[in-house]
Scaffold this motif. Structure first.
Motif, short mmCIF file in Angstrom:
data_model
loop_
_atom_site.label_atom_id
_atom_site.label_comp_id
_atom_site.label_asym_id
_atom_site.label_seq_id
_atom_site.Cartn_x
_atom_site.Cartn_y
_atom_site.Cartn_z
N SER A 58 -54.57 -4.46 57.67
CA SER A 58 -53.74 -4.10 56.52
C SER A 58 -53.12 -5.38 56.00
N ASN A 59 -53.97 -6.29 55.56
CA ASN A 59 -53.53 -7.65 55.23
C ASN A 59 -53.95 -7.96 53.80
N ASP A 60 -53.12 -8.71 53.09
CA ASP A 60 -53.39 -8.95 51.68
C ASP A 60 -53.93 -10.34 51.38
N SER A 61 -54.23 -11.15 52.40
CA SER A 61 -54.70 -12.50 52.12
C SER A 61 -56.21 -12.51 51.91
N ALA A 62 -56.65 -13.13 50.84
CA ALA A 62 -58.07 -13.29 50.51
C ALA A 62 -58.87 -12.02 50.78
N PRO A 63 -58.60 -10.92 50.04
CA PRO A 63 -59.33 -9.68 50.28
C PRO A 63 -60.84 -9.92 50.23
N GLY A 64 -61.53 -9.38 51.22
CA GLY A 64 -62.97 -9.55 51.28
C GLY A 64 -63.41 -10.90 51.80
N GLY A 65 -62.48 -11.73 52.18
CA GLY A 65 -62.82 -13.07 52.65
C GLY A 65 -63.42 -13.05 54.04
N LEU A 66 -63.70 -14.24 54.55
CA LEU A 66 -64.36 -14.40 55.84
C LEU A 66 -63.41 -14.92 56.91
N VAL A 67 -63.75 -14.60 58.14
CA VAL A 67 -63.08 -15.18 59.29
C VAL A 67 -63.94 -16.37 59.72
N VAL A 68 -63.42 -17.57 59.59
CA VAL A 68 -64.16 -18.78 59.95
C VAL A 68 -63.57 -19.33 61.25
N TYR A 69 -64.41 -19.34 62.27
CA TYR A 69 -63.93 -19.49 63.64
C TYR A 69 -64.55 -20.71 64.34
N PRO A 70 -63.87 -21.86 64.34
CA PRO A 70 -64.32 -22.97 65.18
C PRO A 70 -64.13 -22.58 66.65
N HIS A 71 -65.21 -22.56 67.41
CA HIS A 71 -65.15 -22.08 68.79
C HIS A 71 -65.98 -23.02 69.66
N PHE A 72 -65.80 -22.94 70.97
CA PHE A 72 -66.53 -23.84 71.85
C PHE A 72 -67.76 -23.19 72.47
N GLN A 73 -68.09 -21.96 72.04
CA GLN A 73 -69.30 -21.29 72.51
C GLN A 73 -69.60 -20.13 71.58
N LYS A 74 -70.78 -19.54 71.72
CA LYS A 74 -71.15 -18.41 70.88
C LYS A 74 -70.36 -17.15 71.24
N ASN B 264 -68.03 -8.47 62.30
CA ASN B 264 -69.02 -8.39 61.23
C ASN B 264 -68.80 -9.41 60.12
N ASN B 265 -67.53 -9.73 59.84
CA ASN B 265 -67.22 -10.67 58.76
C ASN B 265 -66.83 -12.05 59.30
N THR B 266 -67.31 -12.36 60.51
CA THR B 266 -66.92 -13.58 61.19
C THR B 266 -68.05 -14.61 61.23
N LEU B 267 -67.67 -15.86 61.02
CA LEU B 267 -68.58 -16.99 61.11
C LEU B 267 -68.09 -17.88 62.23
N VAL B 268 -68.90 -18.04 63.27
CA VAL B 268 -68.52 -18.86 64.42
C VAL B 268 -69.22 -20.22 64.34
N LEU B 269 -68.44 -21.28 64.44
CA LEU B 269 -68.96 -22.65 64.48
C LEU B 269 -68.80 -23.15 65.90
N ALA B 270 -69.91 -23.41 66.58
CA ALA B 270 -69.84 -23.75 68.00
C ALA B 270 -70.87 -24.81 68.35
N PRO B 271 -70.63 -25.56 69.41
CA PRO B 271 -71.61 -26.57 69.83
C PRO B 271 -72.86 -25.92 70.41
N ARG B 272 -74.00 -26.51 70.13
CA ARG B 272 -75.25 -26.03 70.72
C ARG B 272 -75.25 -26.31 72.22
N PRO B 273 -75.72 -25.37 73.02
CA PRO B 273 -75.76 -25.60 74.48
C PRO B 273 -76.51 -26.87 74.86
N GLU B 274 -77.59 -27.19 74.15
CA GLU B 274 -78.35 -28.40 74.48
C GLU B 274 -77.56 -29.67 74.15
N TRP B 275 -76.70 -29.60 73.13
CA TRP B 275 -75.84 -30.74 72.82
C TRP B 275 -74.77 -30.90 73.90
#
Length: 361
Positions: A254-270, A292-303
């Motif tokens: 029930s939040n009014d910031s950037a309706p329909g926007g994305l969750v952009v998530y810098p993370h250290f794993q998938k 469903n509306n989340t984008l995770v940015l994480a390091p590749r396991p091989e890296w």
């Protein structure tokens, strides 16, 4: 991309395919607990908060637990780039002298040192931090109930044993032992709360230091923080206990910031692991509709395999290197220096989005 992996929920993936990704799409930025693992996100944080997001104008909710709360609070500082660099330096160089006969520092010693560092880090800057013109800060803590209502040398281990068993049966059942308490600088919560016992309270200049310390208070490593101003009485521990990686219902807020926007998530794993006690429960590591509306940015396991010791910095390094501060600092600095590649690849991808680089979350 050799270092960075991009994972997207179905709604987020559809958005990227149609529109790419712009700074104005960002609705929420979560920041996980995880101790030293969060160090490798420093360059991404500095790029996002000091180069990318300033190209937009919308309000953004920053949600953090433990080191993630420290990162997000620092992003709200007037000079956030300098603050984020200092956070990285201070975390890497933390050191505790042991008393004769000790193998590890006491929880009291770690807590006292941490509070002293918080006072030095945020002294005089709390009011502008909480009144940031664009960012609304939400800090997660875990409030003890029942046997965990007060920290106790016998009752606390028993209480956490009970929490583990109830969580094993059903995550929501752990709410009888630990309540999710979110302290917010402004606004409503940017996630739904039907999944777990939750309370939202104001984050103020009077309780900020206690709240941030509580959010980082790993049980038995640091002391709990008791009776935070403006909150129900009791013991408050690390927000990562209830919400380790913030696997929260970002789609039903029930939040009014950037309706329909994305969750952009810098993370250290998938994997976005729900709670600290879920680390060994692999069936709870899968993505759910919450993301469903989340984008995770994480390091590749091989890296990650190319880093010192073929892993991210983590808490086991304190035991591995013991009192050899220089050796640990060298390893952690090498990892954080290498992680600049994550930020560089994300910046390059934003300039020329390639859906072939986007994997299903």
């Amino acid at each position: 991309m050799k270092a960075l992996a991009i994972y997207a929920g179905p709604q987020a993936k559809q958005h990227l395919a149609l529109h790419g990704l712009s700074a104005s799409d960002v609705k929420v930025i979560p920041a996980a607990a995880g101790g030293p693992k969060g160090l490798i996100l420093g360059p991404l944080d500095r790029f996002m908060f000091n180069e990318w997001l300033p190209t937009s104008q919308q309000t953004i909710d920053l949600v953090g637990a433990s080191i993630g709360a420290w990162r997000m609070a620092t992003a709200c500082l007037p000079e956030s780039r300098a603050g984020l660099l200092r956070l990285e330096h201070d975390y890497i160089h933390q050191h505790y002298e042991l008393k004769p006969g000790e193998k590890f520092p006491s929880a009291q010693q770690v807590s006292d040192s941490f509070r002293e560092n918080l006072d030095l880090f945020y002294g005089g800057l709390i009011e502008p931090l909480l009144n940031h013109p664009r960012f609304r800060l939400h800090v997660l803590t875990s409030r003890g109930k029942g046997l965990l209502h007060r920290e106790h040398p016998v009752l606390s281990p028993l209480g956490y044993g009970g929490a583990f068993l109830s969580n094993l049966i059903r995550r929501k059942a752990m709410g009888a032992s630990l309540e999710r308490v979110v302290f917010s600088s402004a606004g409503t919560l940017p996630f739904g709360t039907h999944d777990y016992a939750t309370r939202q309270l104001p984050l103020t200049t009077s309780n900020f230091m206690d709240v941030l310390q509580a959010s980082c208070a790993i049980p038995f490593v640091l002391k709990a923080v008791h009776d935070i101003e403006g909150a129900p009485r009791g013991a408050y521990w690390d927000g990562g206990i209830t919400d380790y990686h913030l696997h929260l219902d970002w789609c039903n807020a029930s939040n009014d910031s950037a309706p329909g926007g994305l969750v952009v998530y810098p993370h250290f794993q998938k994997a976005v692991v729900p709670g600290w006690l879920d680390k060994a429960l692999k069936w709870r590591h899968k993505a759910s509709a919450f993301l469903n509306n989340t984008l995770v940015l994480a390091p590749r396991p091989e890296w990650v395999q190319t880093l010192p010791n073929s892993k991210l910095p983590d808490r086991t390094d304190f035991a591995t290197y013991g009192q050899d501060l220089q050796a640990r600092v060298k390893v952690w600095q090498a990892a954080t220096s290498a992680s600049q590649q994550l930020a560089d690849e994300f910046a390059a991808w934003l300039e020329k989005p390639d859906m072939a680089c986007v994997q299903d979350l």
